[in-house]
Design a protein around this motif. Sequence first.
Motif, PDB file in Angstrom:
ATOM      1  N   ALA A 181       0.831  -1.210   0.000  1.00  0.00           N
ATOM      2  CA  ALA A 181       0.000   0.000   0.000  1.00  0.00           C
ATOM      3  C   ALA A 181       0.864   1.259   0.000  1.00  0.00           C
ATOM      4  O   ALA A 181       0.547   2.248  -0.678  1.00  0.00           O
ATOM      5  CB  ALA A 181      -0.918  -0.009   1.220  1.00  0.00           C
ATOM      6  N   LEU A 182       1.965   1.197   0.738  1.00  0.00           N
ATOM      7  CA  LEU A 182       2.901   2.337   0.780  1.00  0.00           C
ATOM      8  C   LEU A 182       3.522   2.563  -0.595  1.00  0.00           C
ATOM      9  O   LEU A 182       3.676   3.710  -1.049  1.00  0.00           O
ATOM     10  CB  LEU A 182       3.979   2.070   1.825  1.00  0.00           C
ATOM     11  N   MET A 183       3.886   1.487  -1.278  1.00  0.00           N
ATOM     12  CA  MET A 183       4.454   1.597  -2.629  1.00  0.00           C
ATOM     13  C   MET A 183       3.437   2.211  -3.592  1.00  0.00           C
ATOM     14  O   MET A 183       3.783   3.049  -4.432  1.00  0.00           O
ATOM     15  CB  MET A 183       4.864   0.216  -3.126  1.00  0.00           C
ATOM     16  N   ILE A 184       2.170   1.825  -3.461  1.00  0.00           N
ATOM     17  CA  ILE A 184       1.126   2.387  -4.318  1.00  0.00           C
ATOM     18  C   ILE A 184       1.025   3.896  -4.109  1.00  0.00           C
ATOM     19  O   ILE A 184       0.922   4.670  -5.077  1.00  0.00           O
ATOM     20  CB  ILE A 184      -0.228   1.696  -4.028  1.00  0.00           C
ATOM     21  N   SER A 185       1.070   4.319  -2.842  1.00  0.00           N
ATOM     22  CA  SER A 185       1.014   5.754  -2.541  1.00  0.00           C
ATOM     23  C   SER A 185       2.223   6.482  -3.115  1.00  0.00           C
ATOM     24  O   SER A 185       2.091   7.563  -3.708  1.00  0.00           O
ATOM     25  CB  SER A 185       0.958   5.969  -1.025  1.00  0.00           C
ATOM     26  N   GLY A 186       3.408   5.880  -2.913  1.00  0.00           N
ATOM     27  CA  GLY A 186       4.634   6.511  -3.403  1.00  0.00           C
ATOM     28  C   GLY A 186       4.646   6.654  -4.918  1.00  0.00           C
ATOM     29  O   GLY A 186       5.068   7.709  -5.460  1.00  0.00           O
ATOM     30  N   ILE A 187       4.182   5.637  -5.614  1.00  0.00           N
ATOM     31  CA  ILE A 187       4.149   5.690  -7.082  1.00  0.00           C
ATOM     32  C   ILE A 187       3.147   6.732  -7.564  1.00  0.00           C
ATOM     33  O   ILE A 187       3.401   7.466  -8.524  1.00  0.00           O
ATOM     34  CB  ILE A 187       3.823   4.284  -7.645  1.00  0.00           C
ATOM     35  N   ALA A 188       2.002   6.815  -6.877  1.00  0.00           N
ATOM     36  CA  ALA A 188       0.988   7.812  -7.248  1.00  0.00           C
ATOM     37  C   ALA A 188       1.541   9.233  -7.126  1.00  0.00           C
ATOM     38  O   ALA A 188       1.214  10.106  -7.936  1.00  0.00           O
ATOM     39  CB  ALA A 188      -0.245   7.636  -6.372  1.00  0.00           C
ATOM     40  N   ILE A 189       2.374   9.449  -6.120  1.00  0.00           N
ATOM     41  CA  ILE A 189       2.975  10.776  -5.921  1.00  0.00           C
ATOM     42  C   ILE A 189       4.085  11.030  -6.937  1.00  0.00           C
ATOM     43  O   ILE A 189       4.296  12.167  -7.393  1.00  0.00           O
ATOM     44  CB  ILE A 189       3.520  10.898  -4.485  1.00  0.00           C
ATOM     45  N   THR A 190       4.807   9.988  -7.330  1.00  0.00           N
ATOM     46  CA  THR A 190       5.981  10.136  -8.202  1.00  0.00           C
ATOM     47  C   THR A 190       5.602  10.386  -9.658  1.00  0.00           C
ATOM     48  O   THR A 190       6.270  11.178 -10.353  1.00  0.00           O
ATOM     49  CB  THR A 190       6.860   8.883  -8.111  1.00  0.00           C
ATOM     50  N   LEU A 191       4.545   9.754 -10.151  1.00  0.00           N
ATOM     51  CA  LEU A 191       4.196   9.857 -11.575  1.00  0.00           C
ATOM     52  C   LEU A 191       3.948  11.305 -12.030  1.00  0.00           C
ATOM     53  O   LEU A 191       4.455  11.706 -13.095  1.00  0.00           O
ATOM     54  CB  LEU A 191       2.978   8.978 -11.882  1.00  0.00           C
ATOM     55  N   PRO A 192       3.207  12.137 -11.287  1.00  0.00           N
ATOM     56  CA  PRO A 192       3.056  13.539 -11.725  1.00  0.00           C
ATOM     57  C   PRO A 192       4.377  14.310 -11.749  1.00  0.00           C
ATOM     58  O   PRO A 192       4.550  15.227 -12.558  1.00  0.00           O
ATOM     59  CB  PRO A 192       2.091  14.133 -10.691  1.00  0.00           C
ATOM     60  N   LEU A 193       5.312  13.949 -10.862  1.00  0.00           N
ATOM     61  CA  LEU A 193       6.633  14.603 -10.882  1.00  0.00           C
ATOM     62  C   LEU A 193       7.367  14.279 -12.176  1.00  0.00           C
ATOM     63  O   LEU A 193       8.084  15.142 -12.721  1.00  0.00           O
ATOM     64  CB  LEU A 193       7.456  14.151  -9.676  1.00  0.00           C
ATOM     65  N   CYS A 194       7.197  13.058 -12.657  1.00  0.00           N
ATOM     66  CA  CYS A 194       7.799  12.686 -13.943  1.00  0.00           C
ATOM     67  C   CYS A 194       7.195  13.532 -15.072  1.00  0.00           C
ATOM     68  O   CYS A 194       7.918  14.027 -15.962  1.00  0.00           O
ATOM     69  CB  CYS A 194       7.585  11.203 -14.226  1.00  0.00           C
ATOM     70  N   ALA A 195       5.856  13.685 -15.030  1.00  0.00           N
ATOM     71  CA  ALA A 195       5.194  14.508 -16.054  1.00  0.00           C
ATOM     72  C   ALA A 195       5.679  15.957 -15.964  1.00  0.00           C
ATOM     73  O   ALA A 195       5.907  16.620 -16.990  1.00  0.00           O
ATOM     74  CB  ALA A 195       3.689  14.438 -15.868  1.00  0.00           C
ATOM     75  N   ARG A 196       5.830  16.470 -14.740  1.00  0.00           N
ATOM     76  CA  ARG A 196       6.308  17.855 -14.552  1.00  0.00           C
ATOM     77  C   ARG A 196       7.733  18.013 -15.067  1.00  0.00           C
ATOM     78  O   ARG A 196       8.084  19.055 -15.656  1.00  0.00           O
ATOM     79  CB  ARG A 196       6.235  18.216 -13.072  1.00  0.00           C
ATOM     80  N   HIS A 197       8.562  16.972 -14.849  1.00  0.00           N
ATOM     81  CA  HIS A 197       9.944  17.025 -15.334  1.00  0.00           C
ATOM     82  C   HIS A 197       9.973  17.129 -16.849  1.00  0.00           C
ATOM     83  O   HIS A 197      10.773  17.890 -17.416  1.00  0.00           O
ATOM     84  CB  HIS A 197      10.693  15.783 -14.864  1.00  0.00           C
ATOM     85  N   ILE A 198       9.086  16.392 -17.525  1.00  0.00           N
ATOM     86  CA  ILE A 198       9.062  16.441 -18.991  1.00  0.00           C
ATOM     87  C   ILE A 198       8.611  17.817 -19.471  1.00  0.00           C
ATOM     88  O   ILE A 198       9.240  18.430 -20.346  1.00  0.00           O
ATOM     89  CB  ILE A 198       8.122  15.346 -19.544  1.00  0.00           C
ATOM     90  N   THR A 199       7.496  18.306 -18.908  1.00  0.00           N
ATOM     91  CA  THR A 199       6.942  19.576 -19.394  1.00  0.00           C
ATOM     92  C   THR A 199       7.777  20.782 -18.999  1.00  0.00           C
ATOM     93  O   THR A 199       7.924  21.729 -19.776  1.00  0.00           O
ATOM     94  CB  THR A 199       5.506  19.769 -18.861  1.00  0.00           C
ATOM     95  N   LYS A 200       8.350  20.771 -17.811  1.00  0.00           N
ATOM     96  CA  LYS A 200       9.031  21.962 -17.304  1.00  0.00           C
ATOM     97  C   LYS A 200      10.532  21.948 -17.598  1.00  0.00           C
ATOM     98  O   LYS A 200      11.102  22.956 -18.028  1.00  0.00           O
ATOM     99  CB  LYS A 200       8.794  22.083 -15.796  1.00  0.00           C
ATOM    100  N   ASN A 201      11.173  20.810 -17.355  1.00  0.00           N
ATOM    101  CA  ASN A 201      12.635  20.763 -17.466  1.00  0.00           C
ATOM    102  C   ASN A 201      13.129  20.330 -18.834  1.00  0.00           C
ATOM    103  O   ASN A 201      14.281  20.616 -19.190  1.00  0.00           O
ATOM    104  CB  ASN A 201      13.209  19.820 -16.418  1.00  0.00           C
ATOM    105  N   ILE A 202      12.294  19.624 -19.583  1.00  0.00           N
ATOM    106  CA  ILE A 202      12.755  19.145 -20.889  1.00  0.00           C
ATOM    107  C   ILE A 202      12.150  19.981 -22.013  1.00  0.00           C
ATOM    108  O   ILE A 202      12.870  20.526 -22.851  1.00  0.00           O
ATOM    109  CB  ILE A 202      12.398  17.657 -21.080  1.00  0.00           C
ATOM    110  N   LEU A 203      10.794  20.115 -22.030  1.00  0.00           N
ATOM    111  CA  LEU A 203      10.152  20.800 -23.152  1.00  0.00           C
ATOM    112  C   LEU A 203      10.316  22.314 -23.076  1.00  0.00           C
ATOM    113  O   LEU A 203      10.702  22.961 -24.058  1.00  0.00           O
ATOM    114  CB  LEU A 203       8.658  20.439 -23.183  1.00  0.00           C
ATOM    115  N   GLU A 204      10.010  22.914 -21.896  1.00  0.00           N
ATOM    116  CA  GLU A 204      10.074  24.379 -21.808  1.00  0.00           C
ATOM    117  C   GLU A 204      11.492  24.909 -21.927  1.00  0.00           C
ATOM    118  O   GLU A 204      11.734  25.958 -22.523  1.00  0.00           O
ATOM    119  CB  GLU A 204       9.458  24.851 -20.485  1.00  0.00           C
ATOM    120  N   GLU A 205      12.448  24.216 -21.363  1.00  0.00           N
ATOM    121  CA  GLU A 205      13.819  24.707 -21.357  1.00  0.00           C
ATOM    122  C   GLU A 205      14.620  24.231 -22.562  1.00  0.00           C
ATOM    123  O   GLU A 205      15.802  24.555 -22.697  1.00  0.00           O
ATOM    124  CB  GLU A 205      14.513  24.267 -20.052  1.00  0.00           C
TER     125      GLU A 205
END
Length: 578
Positions: free
Chosen positions: A26-50
């Motif tokens: 259950a803890l892993m499920i919570s951690g993954i749920a929190i991590t996936l949007p950070l991956c999306a943010r990394h793509i949009t903010k750190n890779i595409l915008e910059e």
Amino acid sequence: MTSRTRKFLSYYKPYRRLLVADLFAALMISGIAITLPLCARHITKNILEEGAENALAQIITVALIMLGLVAIDSVCRYFVDYHGHMMGANMERDMRQELFDHYQTLSLNFYDNHKTGQLMTHITTDIYWLAELFHHVPEDIIITFFSVVGTMIVLLIIDVQLALMVLIIVPIMVAYAIFFNRHLMRAVRRSKDKIGDINAQIEDTLNGMRVVKAFTNESFEAKKFKNENLDFVQSRGDHYHGMALFFGGTYVFGHLMTISVIVFGSISILFGNIDLADLVTFLLYVGIFTQPIYKLIANTQWWQDGFAGFSRFMDALEIQPDITDAPSAKELTDVKGHIAFKSVSFCYDEQTEIVIKNLSLEIEVGEYVAIVGASGIGKSTLCALIPRFYDVQTGEIAVDGNHIKDVTIHSLRKNIGYVPQDVYLFAGTIYDNIRYGNKNATKEQVIEAAKQANAHEFILSLPDGYDTYVGQRGVKLSGGQKQRISIARVFLKNAPILIFDEATSSLDNESEYAVQESLERLANDRTTIVIAHRLSTIRNAKRIIVLDNNGVVEEGTHDELMLKGEVYANLYQVQLPT
């Protein structure tokens, strides 16, 4: 921590390793749920915008990481959904077994005062919901706690003001949920009680269906059931009203969070405080923030049913048996069969009159004694006191000089064979019902017991012989056949003390003769007590004891009592054919 809370937690103990693994998943499920949007943010903010170099390669790398996280998430969800539910099912099984075992420790007085349908509800419906409760409570708490805390940390990192906007709504939402949760809990408990009443009504009517039809009271029973059913619907109405207020209000607060983020986030973009990527990420996290809360709310139905069921389960489990072994109780062994009543008085409860008052009586080893008297005088009650189906209020009963309260109940009852007037046969075969007297008996011993009880011939005449299914309560057999099977069961038990409670009172002459013959064969060389309704069946008794409201008023053989011409003679004359 209350005793009930400790009891609740104790059921996790045999499965603590599985619980730890379930919570880790259950803890892993919570951690993954929190991590996936950070991956999306990394793509949009750190890779595409910059406009990072090797942007395509970096996107593919992040995508592979996200796919790996999804794979881990699916494995964890499978573990939680399967093994977590099985943990709950096993705990449900343990509780059901514990309650069933507890029911068997309670005296007949308990069953005299409780509806069978209600008891069945405790052990079936109530405990069913506990499996969901045991499974979902710890993992929902883990997922909700780490999802909310982890999400809030990320939100504070992205934008403190927007995060505080969300936090302001949370305590109001929690206070609202707690307030209406109390109302919902009370409504669920009332609903549980009402379904127990319905089960009791159904069980009572179905068991008495022959009487219902004989008196053409189908419409009366239907009306009674209709009233119970209406009461149940009203209790469910209260339940659903509370549920609607609880769920509807909490979902409104969730939508308020989303609207607040959209409005104030858009304003922040206009003033250049955050960019669009941050707002999109923020909205994703608000969804993650509210999702476990919504799940917790959705599971509240299970929680309410489970906690209400656990409360009723504990109510039943905390009922203490009023007939138990004394701490120093010893085994009753080498029983000869001497029975002594010494100044015995008994009543069923404080609200009823005394059934037996200051009675003293002695029965010798191997003696065949008949007890007679008017209906309601306490004959059956007297015999029910010997195996401690009920306990006397004053006085004592001794077997071979041993006070029955000083010996273990199991060893006492093991040495007593009991044949009731209302024979109970279990759903199953004739063979199973006879063998109930001795679960270690061989087939040959079962057949020999049936022969001794004059049952062998009629059993063989049935299509399936000893494998004939007798139906619920032996409904497929006649009264005489059921009586002979019950006598065969006692033959197989081979107890030194026998009690026959009006065993021939409802039989025709032919069945009575067969049953009477087998009873006298069984009574040979055993201490035997016969409660007689038909006085003609106990003429051969070594001693006849006549009871009235004052206790023993006469005793002697049939001939002696007839010569006296008093109570017994009058009872006998009344029964003579005209």
